[in-house]
Design a protein around this motif. Structure first.
Motif, PDB file in Angstrom:
ATOM      1  N   LYS A   4       6.769  12.784   9.400  1.00 13.50           N
ATOM      2  CA  LYS A   4       7.209  12.681   8.007  1.00 13.50           C
ATOM      3  C   LYS A   4       8.703  12.985   7.870  1.00 13.50           C
ATOM      4  O   LYS A   4       9.440  12.254   7.200  1.00 13.50           O
ATOM      5  CB  LYS A   4       6.388  13.664   7.157  1.00 13.50           C
ATOM      6  N   THR A   5       9.147  14.038   8.547  1.00  9.59           N
ATOM      7  CA  THR A   5      10.562  14.415   8.453  1.00  9.59           C
ATOM      8  C   THR A   5      11.452  13.372   9.131  1.00  9.59           C
ATOM      9  O   THR A   5      12.468  12.953   8.570  1.00  9.59           O
ATOM     10  CB  THR A   5      10.789  15.802   9.088  1.00  9.59           C
ATOM     11  N   LYS A  52       6.672   6.302  -3.326  1.00  7.35           N
ATOM     12  CA  LYS A  52       6.876   7.746  -3.180  1.00  7.35           C
ATOM     13  C   LYS A  52       6.056   8.310  -2.008  1.00  7.35           C
ATOM     14  O   LYS A  52       6.475   9.265  -1.369  1.00  7.35           O
ATOM     15  CB  LYS A  52       6.537   8.467  -4.484  1.00  7.35           C
ATOM     16  N   TYR A 111      15.162   5.497   0.306  1.00 10.39           N
ATOM     17  CA  TYR A 111      14.400   5.262  -0.926  1.00 10.39           C
ATOM     18  C   TYR A 111      15.277   5.524  -2.145  1.00 10.39           C
ATOM     19  O   TYR A 111      15.924   6.565  -2.229  1.00 10.39           O
ATOM     20  CB  TYR A 111      13.179   6.191  -0.942  1.00 10.39           C
ATOM     21  N   LYS A 157      12.114  10.132   7.241  1.00  4.89           N
ATOM     22  CA  LYS A 157      13.085  10.183   6.134  1.00  4.89           C
ATOM     23  C   LYS A 157      14.492   9.779   6.587  1.00  4.89           C
ATOM     24  O   LYS A 157      15.315   9.402   5.768  1.00  4.89           O
ATOM     25  CB  LYS A 157      13.113  11.587   5.525  1.00  4.89           C
ATOM     26  N   SER A 158      14.733   9.907   7.884  1.00  9.49           N
ATOM     27  CA  SER A 158      16.059   9.492   8.368  1.00  9.49           C
ATOM     28  C   SER A 158      16.109   7.978   8.606  1.00  9.49           C
ATOM     29  O   SER A 158      17.166   7.421   8.890  1.00  9.49           O
ATOM     30  CB  SER A 158      16.427  10.255   9.639  1.00  9.49           C
ATOM     31  N   ALA A 201       8.029   7.400   1.019  1.00  6.96           N
ATOM     32  CA  ALA A 201       9.261   8.200   1.083  1.00  6.96           C
ATOM     33  C   ALA A 201       8.980   9.679   1.370  1.00  6.96           C
ATOM     34  O   ALA A 201       9.895  10.441   1.663  1.00  6.96           O
ATOM     35  CB  ALA A 201      10.026   8.072  -0.231  1.00  6.96           C
ATOM     36  N   LEU A 254       7.534  11.803  -0.834  1.00  6.20           N
ATOM     37  CA  LEU A 254       7.573  12.646  -2.032  1.00  6.20           C
ATOM     38  C   LEU A 254       6.160  12.950  -2.549  1.00  6.20           C
ATOM     39  O   LEU A 254       5.939  13.978  -3.188  1.00  6.20           O
ATOM     40  CB  LEU A 254       8.396  11.981  -3.138  1.00  6.20           C
ATOM     41  N   PHE A 255       5.231  12.027  -2.291  1.00  2.75           N
ATOM     42  CA  PHE A 255       3.812  12.254  -2.609  1.00  2.75           C
ATOM     43  C   PHE A 255       3.044  12.280  -1.287  1.00  2.75           C
ATOM     44  O   PHE A 255       3.397  11.542  -0.364  1.00  2.75           O
ATOM     45  CB  PHE A 255       3.245  11.098  -3.446  1.00  2.75           C
ATOM     46  N   TYR A 256       2.014  13.086  -1.246  1.00  2.72           N
ATOM     47  CA  TYR A 256       1.183  13.028  -0.044  1.00  2.72           C
ATOM     48  C   TYR A 256      -0.036  12.142  -0.337  1.00  2.72           C
ATOM     49  O   TYR A 256      -0.588  12.192  -1.442  1.00  2.72           O
ATOM     50  CB  TYR A 256       0.783  14.429   0.428  1.00  2.72           C
TER      51      TYR A 256
END
Lengths: 230, 266
Positions: free
Chosen positions: A68-69, A47, A77, A72-73, A50, A52-54
């Motif tokens: 980070k953004t 996570k 996950y 995601k591409s 991915a 979802l967690f920092y």
């Protein structure tokens, strides 16, 4: 080529570490097993990668240091929980992925849902847990991502569907991507894995090439797993 | 990306929006029924009018907040948060959808009441009665009637104030998730944070308005016996209200987007 690197990656919840100083590198063209029992930190690790967690501390580098953004591409996950909106159908799940991910392959998705014996008009709220699990794999593997992370892809799956999911994963494996799978079902997964990373209480207890680990310890990964976590 | 986020937000809200539209039509139907029947049935029309205004107000304020809460609380939110968009875009799309929804609902409500008032006039008044009533109001209350510009200014301020409530709700939920992550009482905690933020915002607003003569004007309103028009500059407060609400909206948007992007565990 290293696609994902973590340095002293740490995540604490209420002061208690769920993942502690994990250093790992994931190379292109390999299939990794992230192994450990419940609560060992596998999901938390995934996570964080991915987004979802920092992380509480440490560093995650995706490819050449994507934001980070942007990462995601490149990262596909698949969470262990069902994560689709109830209002959707199998078709709209595909439409959603097509709209948001440039690497999504609609033709592959179409083939995958047929292979998984799903139909486009099926409503998400009407799916059984097994069907939802198959859909998760189908839509995630329909992306041409650089990094795939599958959290317990065989959970709640019957024997026949297991083979289909494993086939689907192997089909996507390529020299330019890396696949990271977390699973309890080591005996089933063992033959697929190129590399293994054992986590215990959030810490790395063993990592390396699967074949070399077997030779060095004189036992299978499944037996080694039982020994480490007994 | 915002357009795509809005598209899926609309698809997702299709159910609640349809339910709202059906309830709206039923209430409006009952309102018209009361108007046509007349006599004691007018009471039904008045009650339906109150329900339409109150219901629309509550729906447009709560719906975007509930939608955001649902995404941040439940696993289906992963679908949204795993997409390659940042926290600002997600908050922006939720807020924009809420704003459009509020604007459209307000416009439909306004048009409905224009039609209802025309029907009321047609059923119960003659043209000359209305004209003489309007002339009398214009004459007797000429010092109090606002200009069109003042009405528009007031409506913009109200719109911004409503939107500020939505943004404050979104920020309260984000802040709660940032601090407490997975708490069983997250809804209650978010509500408490909202109340806390509301008190802070009201205190700050009063502190900002004080140098502009707020307390003096309040005292004059209390002791004026209704003849303060001319000496009380209402426009000053609507202008300040617009500026302050716009500032709060931007502040809550920025903070929510930043926390969502950097500090929230989903």
């Amino acid at each position: 080529m290293i696609l994902l690197k973590t340095e002293k990656l740490t995540k604490t919840f209420g002061g208690k570490p769920a993942v502690y100083e994990v250093d790992a590198e994931f190379e292109a063209g390999k299939l990794y097993g992230l192994l450990g029992p419940n609560g060992s930190g596998k999901t938390t690790f995934m996570k964080m990668v991915a987004g979802l967690f920092y992380p509480t501390a440490g560093k995650i580098t995706v490819m050449d240091g994507l934001s980070k953004t942007a990462s995601k591409s490149k990262v596909a996950y698949m969470p262990t929980e069902p994560f689709f909106y109830d209002y959707m159908t199998v078709k709209t799940v595909g439409d959603f992925f097509k709209d948001f991910y440039e690497d999504f392959d609609p033709e592959w998705y179409k083939e995958q849902i047929e292979y998984m014996q799903l139909t486009p008009d099926l409503r998400i709220r009407a799916l059984s847990s097994g069907m939802a699990a198959k859909l998760k794999v189908a839509v995630t593997m329909s992306r041409r991502a650089s990094i795939y992370m599958l959290d317990e892809p065989l959970n709640g799956i019957d024997l026949v569907a297991r083979d289909k999911i494993i086939t689907s994963i192997i089909k996507r494996s390529a020299p330019d991507n890396t696949i990271i799978i977390s699973s309890h079902l080591i005996d089933i997964m063992e033959n697929l894995l190129d590399e293994v990373l054992f986590l215990k209480d959030g810490r790395t207890v063993l990592k390396g090439n699967a074949e070399e680990t077997r030779e060095k310890n004189g036992k299978s990964i499944a037996d080694l797993y039982k020994e480490v976590y007994a | 990306m915002i357009a795509k986020l809005l598209k899926y937000e609309l698809l997702r809200r299709k159910g609640p929006l349809t339910a709202f539209a059906v309830i709206f039509i039923v209430l409006e139907g009952l309102l018209l029924f009361g108007l046509f029947k007349g006599d004691a049935w007018i009471g039904l029309s008045i009650f339906m009018t109150i329900l339409l205004i109150g219901g629309t107000y509550v729906f447009v304020l709560l719906d975007p907040i509930i939608s955001f809460y649902s995404d941040i609380k439940n696993k289906h939110g992963y679908m949204l948060f795993l997409t390659p968009v940042n926290g600002y875009q997600i908050v922006g799309s939720k807020a924009l959808f809420g704003f459009i929804q509020m604007f459209v609902a307000g416009a439909i409500l306004f048009l409905t009441f224009v039609l209802n008032s025309k029907l009321t006039t047609h059923l119960y008044f003659t043209g000359t009665e209305i004209e003489s009533l309007w002339n009398r109001i214009s004459h007797d209350f000429k010092d109090f009637l606002p200009t069109l510009g003042q009405i528009i200014q007031f409506l913009v301020m109200v719109l911004l104030q409503w939107f500020n409530v939505i943004m404050m709700g979104i920020f309260a939920i984000t802040l709660n998730k940032t601090i407490f992550s997975d708490n069983r009482h997250s809804f209650l905690l978010s509500l408490l944070m909202y109340v806390f933020l509301y008190v802070i915002i009201q205190t700050v607003t009063v502190a900002i308005l004080a140098p502009f003569g707020l307390f003096g004007d309040m005292l004059r309103v209390q002791t004026s016996n209704g003849s303060i028009q001319g000496s009380l500059n209402v426009g000053k407060y609507t202008t300040l209200g617009m500026i302050l609400n716009a500032f709060y909206i931007l502040l809550f948007y920025f903070l929510s987007g930043r926390f969502l992007h950097k500090r929230v565990d989903l």
